[in-house]
Design a protein around this motif. Structure first.
Motif, PDB file in Angstrom:
ATOM      1  N   TRP A   1       0.895  -1.217   0.116  1.00 11.87           N
ATOM      2  CA  TRP A   1      -0.113  -0.003   0.046  1.00 11.87           C
ATOM      3  C   TRP A   1       0.918   1.231   0.053  1.00 11.87           C
ATOM      4  O   TRP A   1       0.371   2.239  -0.554  1.00 11.87           O
ATOM      5  CB  TRP A   1      -0.935   0.080   1.224  1.00 11.87           C
ATOM      6  CG  TRP A   1      -2.070  -0.412   0.951  1.00 11.87           C
ATOM      7  CD1 TRP A   1      -2.490  -1.807   1.514  1.00 11.87           C
ATOM      8  CD2 TRP A   1      -3.106  -0.103   0.341  1.00 11.87           C
ATOM      9  NE1 TRP A   1      -3.890  -1.936   1.207  1.00 11.87           N
ATOM     10  CE2 TRP A   1      -4.448  -1.074   0.193  1.00 11.87           C
ATOM     11  CE3 TRP A   1      -3.242   1.046  -0.483  1.00 11.87           C
ATOM     12  CZ2 TRP A   1      -5.580  -0.979  -0.365  1.00 11.87           C
ATOM     13  CZ3 TRP A   1      -4.404   1.268  -1.161  1.00 11.87           C
ATOM     14  CH2 TRP A   1      -5.556   0.172  -1.265  1.00 11.87           C
ATOM     15  N   ALA A   2       1.826   1.186   0.782  1.00 11.82           N
ATOM     16  CA  ALA A   2       2.907   2.227   1.047  1.00 11.82           C
ATOM     17  C   ALA A   2       3.338   2.852  -0.313  1.00 11.82           C
ATOM     18  O   ALA A   2       3.505   3.807  -0.927  1.00 11.82           O
ATOM     19  CB  ALA A   2       3.951   2.348   2.003  1.00 11.82           C
ATOM     20  N   GLU A   3       3.965   1.609  -1.129  1.00 13.41           N
ATOM     21  CA  GLU A   3       4.567   1.847  -2.597  1.00 13.41           C
ATOM     22  C   GLU A   3       3.408   2.254  -3.440  1.00 13.41           C
ATOM     23  O   GLU A   3       3.766   3.268  -4.201  1.00 13.41           O
ATOM     24  CB  GLU A   3       5.069   0.644  -2.831  1.00 13.41           C
ATOM     25  CG  GLU A   3       5.583   0.672  -4.231  1.00 13.41           C
ATOM     26  CD  GLU A   3       6.331  -0.624  -4.482  1.00 13.41           C
ATOM     27  OE1 GLU A   3       6.920  -0.445  -5.813  1.00 13.41           O
ATOM     28  OE2 GLU A   3       6.349  -1.738  -4.024  1.00 13.41           O
ATOM     29  N   ALA A   4       2.223   1.749  -3.424  1.00 13.40           N
ATOM     30  CA  ALA A   4       1.216   2.296  -4.309  1.00 13.40           C
ATOM     31  C   ALA A   4       0.700   3.668  -4.136  1.00 13.40           C
ATOM     32  O   ALA A   4       0.340   4.635  -4.939  1.00 13.40           O
ATOM     33  CB  ALA A   4       0.182   1.297  -4.390  1.00 13.40           C
ATOM     34  N   LEU A   5       0.690   4.078  -2.955  1.00  5.47           N
ATOM     35  CA  LEU A   5       0.276   5.406  -2.626  1.00  5.47           C
ATOM     36  C   LEU A   5       1.257   6.384  -2.918  1.00  5.47           C
ATOM     37  O   LEU A   5       0.908   7.593  -3.405  1.00  5.47           O
ATOM     38  CB  LEU A   5      -0.200   5.310  -1.342  1.00  5.47           C
ATOM     39  CG  LEU A   5      -1.478   4.651  -1.008  1.00  5.47           C
ATOM     40  CD1 LEU A   5      -1.793   4.297   0.565  1.00  5.47           C
ATOM     41  CD2 LEU A   5      -2.804   5.384  -1.451  1.00  5.47           C
ATOM     42  N   ALA A   6       2.566   6.035  -2.645  1.00  5.35           N
ATOM     43  CA  ALA A   6       3.472   6.960  -2.704  1.00  5.35           C
ATOM     44  C   ALA A   6       3.482   7.112  -4.400  1.00  5.35           C
ATOM     45  O   ALA A   6       3.869   8.673  -4.834  1.00  5.35           O
ATOM     46  CB  ALA A   6       4.742   6.664  -2.384  1.00  5.35           C
ATOM     47  N   ALA A   7       3.502   6.133  -5.372  1.00 11.31           N
ATOM     48  CA  ALA A   7       3.229   6.547  -6.840  1.00 11.31           C
ATOM     49  C   ALA A   7       2.416   7.406  -7.364  1.00 11.31           C
ATOM     50  O   ALA A   7       2.415   7.904  -8.302  1.00 11.31           O
ATOM     51  CB  ALA A   7       3.091   5.096  -7.338  1.00 11.31           C
ATOM     52  N   GLU A   8       1.198   7.710  -6.388  1.00 13.52           N
ATOM     53  CA  GLU A   8       0.277   8.505  -6.856  1.00 13.52           C
ATOM     54  C   GLU A   8       0.330  10.001  -6.423  1.00 13.52           C
ATOM     55  O   GLU A   8      -0.403  10.903  -6.861  1.00 13.52           O
ATOM     56  CB  GLU A   8      -1.232   8.109  -6.239  1.00 13.52           C
ATOM     57  CG  GLU A   8      -1.770   6.673  -6.652  1.00 13.52           C
ATOM     58  CD  GLU A   8      -1.853   6.593  -8.159  1.00 13.52           C
ATOM     59  OE1 GLU A   8      -2.246   7.483  -8.960  1.00 13.52           O
ATOM     60  OE2 GLU A   8      -1.770   5.314  -8.606  1.00 13.52           O
ATOM     61  N   THR A   9       1.564  10.042  -5.671  1.00 10.39           N
ATOM     62  CA  THR A   9       1.803  11.571  -5.530  1.00 10.39           C
ATOM     63  C   THR A   9       3.033  12.121  -6.141  1.00 10.39           C
ATOM     64  O   THR A   9       3.217  13.258  -6.006  1.00 10.39           O
ATOM     65  CB  THR A   9       2.318  11.651  -4.147  1.00 10.39           C
ATOM     66  OG1 THR A   9       3.583  10.696  -3.615  1.00 10.39           O
ATOM     67  CG2 THR A   9       1.429  11.100  -2.964  1.00 10.39           C
ATOM     68  N   VAL A  10       3.607  11.346  -7.197  1.00  5.74           N
ATOM     69  CA  VAL A  10       4.917  11.638  -7.851  1.00  5.74           C
ATOM     70  C   VAL A  10       4.275  12.926  -8.940  1.00  5.74           C
ATOM     71  O   VAL A  10       3.090  13.089  -9.109  1.00  5.74           O
ATOM     72  CB  VAL A  10       5.510  10.550  -8.674  1.00  5.74           C
ATOM     73  CG1 VAL A  10       5.928   9.732  -7.602  1.00  5.74           C
ATOM     74  CG2 VAL A  10       4.492  10.146  -9.644  1.00  5.74           C
ATOM     75  N   PRO A  11       5.227  13.767  -9.243  1.00  2.00           N
ATOM     76  CA  PRO A  11       4.756  14.769 -10.174  1.00  2.00           C
ATOM     77  C   PRO A  11       4.160  14.490 -11.596  1.00  2.00           C
ATOM     78  O   PRO A  11       4.563  13.361 -12.092  1.00  2.00           O
ATOM     79  CB  PRO A  11       6.106  15.573 -10.736  1.00  2.00           C
ATOM     80  CG  PRO A  11       6.849  15.314  -9.267  1.00  2.00           C
ATOM     81  CD  PRO A  11       6.530  13.826  -8.799  1.00  2.00           C
ATOM     82  N   GLY A  12       3.049  15.073 -11.644  1.00  4.96           N
ATOM     83  CA  GLY A  12       2.264  14.555 -12.831  1.00  4.96           C
ATOM     84  C   GLY A  12       1.012  13.661 -12.844  1.00  4.96           C
ATOM     85  O   GLY A  12       0.171  13.413 -13.535  1.00  4.96           O
TER      86      GLY A  12
END
Length: 370
Positions: A292-303
């Motif tokens: 979950w932490a990895e997937a949610l972090a991926a949604e916060t990257v620029p763009g």
């Protein structure tokens, strides 16, 4: 009469105002230069076992695994600092960091009315950051062998940036050497299906925490909407979230299984990957907190995030071609930063007519709203 608590080393603290209470204990302010509070449990089921549990947690505070967990500023857990007992009444408890010093109750971010009052600058990006922070916190706890067991909004705290902390450490499931201290608590609506109805004191497992983490991620990203909310679509009476959990009544698993109001945020405001993980959590192999932490972090990257051109308080995933919060405002829903009945151009340039659109997961996104 004011209460005074005393540690085993003879240090005394005067308690001040009563801050709150739960199913087992009462939390008081502490007269001290440091931001401290005291939790007292006046009548635990087994007082000797409870004192032993607290003593082990206080000792573990100095162990490397706990030092790593508490290294952040502000601290991510209200860890027991000292075992105390009231001088007159004989109630057991402990001192811990006052989370109010750096955080607000998670519920003040979850729900629109409270968020507008307490965290007026928070957006969906803040909620996404909080979901990611919560997942990372739980992943770190699991890596060190802790099971929260009673993961719920009442035990969680959040700051204006979305950083999350946790309290009520004394109810966790953990080991200390060869001894096991089983988790004791659970809360309706925040209990994994395998733990609903089991005898009190049945030890929880990490998989149970992973289920509740998914519930909280859903709530954070859908304005507090519980994923198992809704009246049964088959006409039977609504009983509880737990009843819906046991019967698989969930919009994400079967959008025709429940009826929700038109003010509920649409499922397609969630990024596709997050919807997939939620479906797995509720109906398949549960993702771990680390996943979950990895997937949610991926949604916060620029763009990956888009800000509405009509209202800067409206932030949503780039996967959604128009602003879901403007859609909800058109229906008169109470949304932070939104204006009910707003008339004007949307992000996609269409008129604000409140028309239904097709959901990103196929079909009409509002089918479940009958």
């Amino acid at each position: 009469m004011a209460l005074t608590v005393v540690s085993s080393a003879g240090h005394a603290w005067r308690l001040t105002e009563r801050i709150g209470s739960g199913s087992e204990g009462v939390v008081y302010g502490v007269e001290d230069d440091r931001p401290l509070v005291a939790k007292l449990v006046p009548d635990p089921p087994d007082p000797a076992a409870y004192r032993r549990r607290l003593a082990r947690l206080v000792r573990q505070r100095r162990e490397p695994r706990t030092v790593r967990l508490l290294a952040a500023t502000p601290p991510r857990a209200a860890w027991p600092m000292a075992l105390v007992r009231t001088r007159n009444a004989g109630a057991d408890g402990y001192l811990m960091t006052d989370m109010r010093h750096a955080y607000r109750p998670l519920a003040q971010l979850l729900f629109p009315t409270a968020r507008r009052h307490f965290l007026p600058d928070a957006t969906w990006e803040t909620a996404l950051a909080a979901a990611c922070s919560l997942a990372r916190l739980l992943a770190d706890l699991q890596a060190e062998g802790y099971v929260v067991g009673d993961l719920k909004p009442d035990n969680l705290w959040v700051d204006a940036r979305g950083a999350v902390g946790v309290a009520d450490v004394d109810s966790w499931h953990f080991r200390d050497g060869a001894e096991v201290f089983p988790g004791r608590m659970s809360t309706p609506g925040y209990t994994a299906p395998e733990r609903i109805g089991v005898p009190a004191g049945t030890p929880p497992e990490s998989a149970s925490d992973n289920f509740v983490l998914a519930v909280l991620v859903h709530q954070l990203l859908t304005e507090g909407l519980h994923p198992f909310a809704g009246h049964p679509a088959d006409g039977t009476d609504y009983r509880s979230y737990d009843d819906n959990v046991l019967r698989g009544r969930c919009r994400l698993l079967n959008r025709l299984s429940v009826v929700l109001p038109s003010s509920a945020p649409p499922a397609d405001l969630l990024p596709r990957r997050i919807r997939e993980l939620l479906r797995a959590a509720f109906g398949g192999v549960r993702p771990t907190a680390a996943v979950w932490a990895e997937a949610l972090a991926a949604e916060t990257v620029p763009g990956r995030l888009r800000t509405c051109r009509v209202d800067a308080g409206h932030v949503h995933t780039v996967e959604r071609p128009w602003c879901p919060w403007c859609d909800l405002a058109d229906r008169g829903a109470d949304r932070p930063g939104g204006r009910a009945g707003r008339v004007g151009p949307r992000v996609d340039g269409t008129a604000g007519t409140g028309q239904q659109r097709n959901g990103a997961d196929g079909g009409r996104g509002e089918v479940w709203q009958r």
